[in-house]
Design a protein around this motif. Sequence first.
Motif, mmCIF file in Angstrom:
data_model
loop_
_atom_site.group_PDB
_atom_site.id
_atom_site.type_symbol
_atom_site.label_atom_id
_atom_site.label_comp_id
_atom_site.label_asym_id
_atom_site.label_seq_id
_atom_site.Cartn_x
_atom_site.Cartn_y
_atom_site.Cartn_z
ATOM 1 N N THR A 73 53.656 55.748 -96.626
ATOM 2 C CA THR A 73 54.098 55.241 -95.333
ATOM 3 C C THR A 73 52.913 54.752 -94.512
ATOM 4 O O THR A 73 52.987 53.718 -93.840
ATOM 5 N N ARG A 74 51.789 55.463 -94.570
ATOM 6 C CA ARG A 74 50.585 55.012 -93.871
ATOM 7 C C ARG A 74 50.092 53.674 -94.431
ATOM 8 O O ARG A 74 49.706 52.783 -93.689
ATOM 9 N N ARG A 75 50.119 53.553 -95.754
ATOM 10 C CA ARG A 75 49.683 52.305 -96.375
ATOM 11 C C ARG A 75 50.634 51.164 -95.989
ATOM 12 O O ARG A 75 50.200 50.050 -95.707
ATOM 13 N N ALA A 76 51.924 51.463 -95.972
ATOM 14 C CA ALA A 76 52.912 50.456 -95.563
ATOM 15 C C ALA A 76 52.683 50.045 -94.111
ATOM 16 O O ALA A 76 52.801 48.868 -93.763
ATOM 17 N N ALA A 77 52.348 51.007 -93.250
ATOM 18 C CA ALA A 77 52.089 50.694 -91.843
ATOM 19 C C ALA A 77 50.857 49.802 -91.707
ATOM 20 O O ALA A 77 50.844 48.870 -90.892
ATOM 21 N N ASN A 78 49.829 50.063 -92.491
ATOM 22 C CA ASN A 78 48.629 49.208 -92.466
ATOM 23 C C ASN A 78 48.959 47.792 -92.921
ATOM 24 O O ASN A 78 48.508 46.818 -92.324
ATOM 25 N N TYR A 79 49.752 47.682 -93.989
ATOM 26 C CA TYR A 79 50.161 46.359 -94.476
ATOM 27 C C TYR A 79 51.000 45.642 -93.426
ATOM 28 O O TYR A 79 50.796 44.453 -93.157
ATOM 29 N N TYR A 80 51.928 46.354 -92.820
ATOM 30 C CA TYR A 80 52.778 45.784 -91.773
ATOM 31 C C TYR A 80 51.912 45.281 -90.611
ATOM 32 O O TYR A 80 52.118 44.183 -90.108
ATOM 33 N N ALA A 81 50.950 46.095 -90.208
ATOM 34 C CA ALA A 81 50.076 45.714 -89.087
ATOM 35 C C ALA A 81 49.245 44.479 -89.428
ATOM 36 O O ALA A 81 49.073 43.591 -88.588
ATOM 37 N N ARG A 82 48.738 44.406 -90.644
ATOM 38 C CA ARG A 82 47.971 43.219 -91.054
ATOM 39 C C ARG A 82 48.871 41.981 -91.103
ATOM 40 O O ARG A 82 48.433 40.875 -90.779
ATOM 41 N N SER A 83 50.119 42.163 -91.511
ATOM 42 C CA SER A 83 51.048 41.036 -91.652
ATOM 43 C C SER A 83 51.580 40.529 -90.319
ATOM 44 O O SER A 83 51.793 39.334 -90.147
ATOM 45 N N THR A 84 51.809 41.442 -89.381
ATOM 46 C CA THR A 84 52.439 41.055 -88.115
ATOM 47 C C THR A 84 51.474 41.027 -86.935
ATOM 48 O O THR A 84 51.805 40.482 -85.892
ATOM 49 N N GLY A 85 50.326 41.662 -87.080
ATOM 50 C CA GLY A 85 49.369 41.699 -85.985
ATOM 51 C C GLY A 85 49.576 42.877 -85.039
ATOM 52 O O GLY A 85 48.880 43.000 -84.039
ATOM 53 N N HIS A 86 50.532 43.741 -85.341
ATOM 54 C CA HIS A 86 50.760 44.929 -84.519
ATOM 55 C C HIS A 86 51.321 46.048 -85.384
ATOM 56 O O HIS A 86 51.857 45.805 -86.470
ATOM 57 N N LEU A 87 51.173 47.262 -84.892
ATOM 58 C CA LEU A 87 51.705 48.416 -85.625
ATOM 59 C C LEU A 87 53.227 48.387 -85.621
ATOM 60 O O LEU A 87 53.841 47.783 -84.737
ATOM 61 N N PRO A 88 53.841 49.045 -86.588
ATOM 62 C CA PRO A 88 55.308 49.093 -86.634
ATOM 63 C C PRO A 88 55.889 49.806 -85.416
ATOM 64 O O PRO A 88 55.207 50.604 -84.767
ATOM 65 N N PRO A 89 57.165 49.551 -85.125
ATOM 66 C CA PRO A 89 57.820 50.252 -84.016
ATOM 67 C C PRO A 89 57.738 51.767 -84.218
ATOM 68 O O PRO A 89 57.941 52.262 -85.312
ATOM 69 N N GLY A 90 57.402 52.466 -83.182
ATOM 70 C CA GLY A 90 57.296 53.917 -83.249
ATOM 71 C C GLY A 90 55.935 54.427 -83.667
ATOM 72 O O GLY A 90 55.669 55.621 -83.608
ATOM 73 N N LEU A 91 55.061 53.540 -84.101
ATOM 74 C CA LEU A 91 53.721 53.965 -84.519
ATOM 75 C C LEU A 91 52.623 53.390 -83.636
ATOM 76 O O LEU A 91 51.457 53.471 -83.980
ATOM 77 N N GLN A 92 52.997 52.809 -82.487
ATOM 78 C CA GLN A 92 51.983 52.288 -81.587
ATOM 79 C C GLN A 92 51.113 53.447 -81.094
ATOM 80 O O GLN A 92 51.565 54.582 -81.015
ATOM 81 N N LYS A 93 49.898 53.110 -80.770
ATOM 82 C CA LYS A 93 48.974 54.132 -80.270
ATOM 83 C C LYS A 93 49.565 54.782 -79.032
ATOM 84 O O LYS A 93 50.118 54.129 -78.173
ATOM 85 N N ASP A 94 49.442 56.103 -78.967
ATOM 86 C CA ASP A 94 50.062 56.839 -77.869
ATOM 87 C C ASP A 94 49.036 57.521 -76.969
ATOM 88 O O ASP A 94 49.366 58.410 -76.204
ATOM 89 N N GLY A 95 47.779 57.116 -77.092
ATOM 90 C CA GLY A 95 46.759 57.668 -76.216
ATOM 91 C C GLY A 95 46.229 59.027 -76.661
ATOM 92 O O GLY A 95 45.428 59.624 -75.968
ATOM 93 N N GLN A 96 46.683 59.499 -77.793
ATOM 94 C CA GLN A 96 46.182 60.785 -78.268
ATOM 95 C C GLN A 96 44.859 60.552 -78.986
ATOM 96 O O GLN A 96 44.778 59.760 -79.907
ATOM 97 N N ASP A 97 43.852 61.257 -78.543
ATOM 98 C CA ASP A 97 42.533 61.181 -79.160
ATOM 99 C C ASP A 97 42.019 62.598 -79.270
ATOM 100 O O ASP A 97 41.790 63.278 -78.259
ATOM 101 N N ALA A 98 41.834 63.070 -80.472
ATOM 102 C CA ALA A 98 41.444 64.462 -80.697
ATOM 103 C C ALA A 98 40.113 64.789 -80.006
ATOM 104 O O ALA A 98 39.907 65.905 -79.537
ATOM 105 N N ASP A 99 39.223 63.804 -79.927
ATOM 106 C CA ASP A 99 37.914 64.056 -79.296
ATOM 107 C C ASP A 99 38.036 64.254 -77.795
ATOM 108 O O ASP A 99 37.189 64.891 -77.181
#
Length: 106
Positions: A73-99
């Motif tokens: 699913t992660r690989r599919a999301a990367n391919y989707y993002a490269r193909s469309t220019g944005h992350l798939p629905p529901g996987l957009q960055k949510d501001g969570q940063d562990a650091d």
Amino acid sequence: MASSNSKVWSVFSLAAALGAAAVAKKGLNTTWRAATGKNPPANPADPDVDVWEAVAWAAVSGTLIAIARMLATRRAANYYARSTGHLPPGLQKDGQDADKADAPTT
């Protein structure tokens, strides 16, 4: 258009996850046969299956299949993002940063 992207992503991620799970299961079955000399339990809940064999099969198969699905699913999301220019629905960055996250409190 967003609805269309959502449907495409749903089908794409489902296909990737199911494919990865099928490949992982086939590999697990082969490995189990090689390691134990017998077929993996068809139904680990069957009382005729030794409890430790059932536990081992459930733990190993569940973990490895879940990891395979997640990686696919992660690989599919990367391919989707490269193909469309944005992350798939529901996987957009949510501001969570562990650091930058607050330290856990006990």
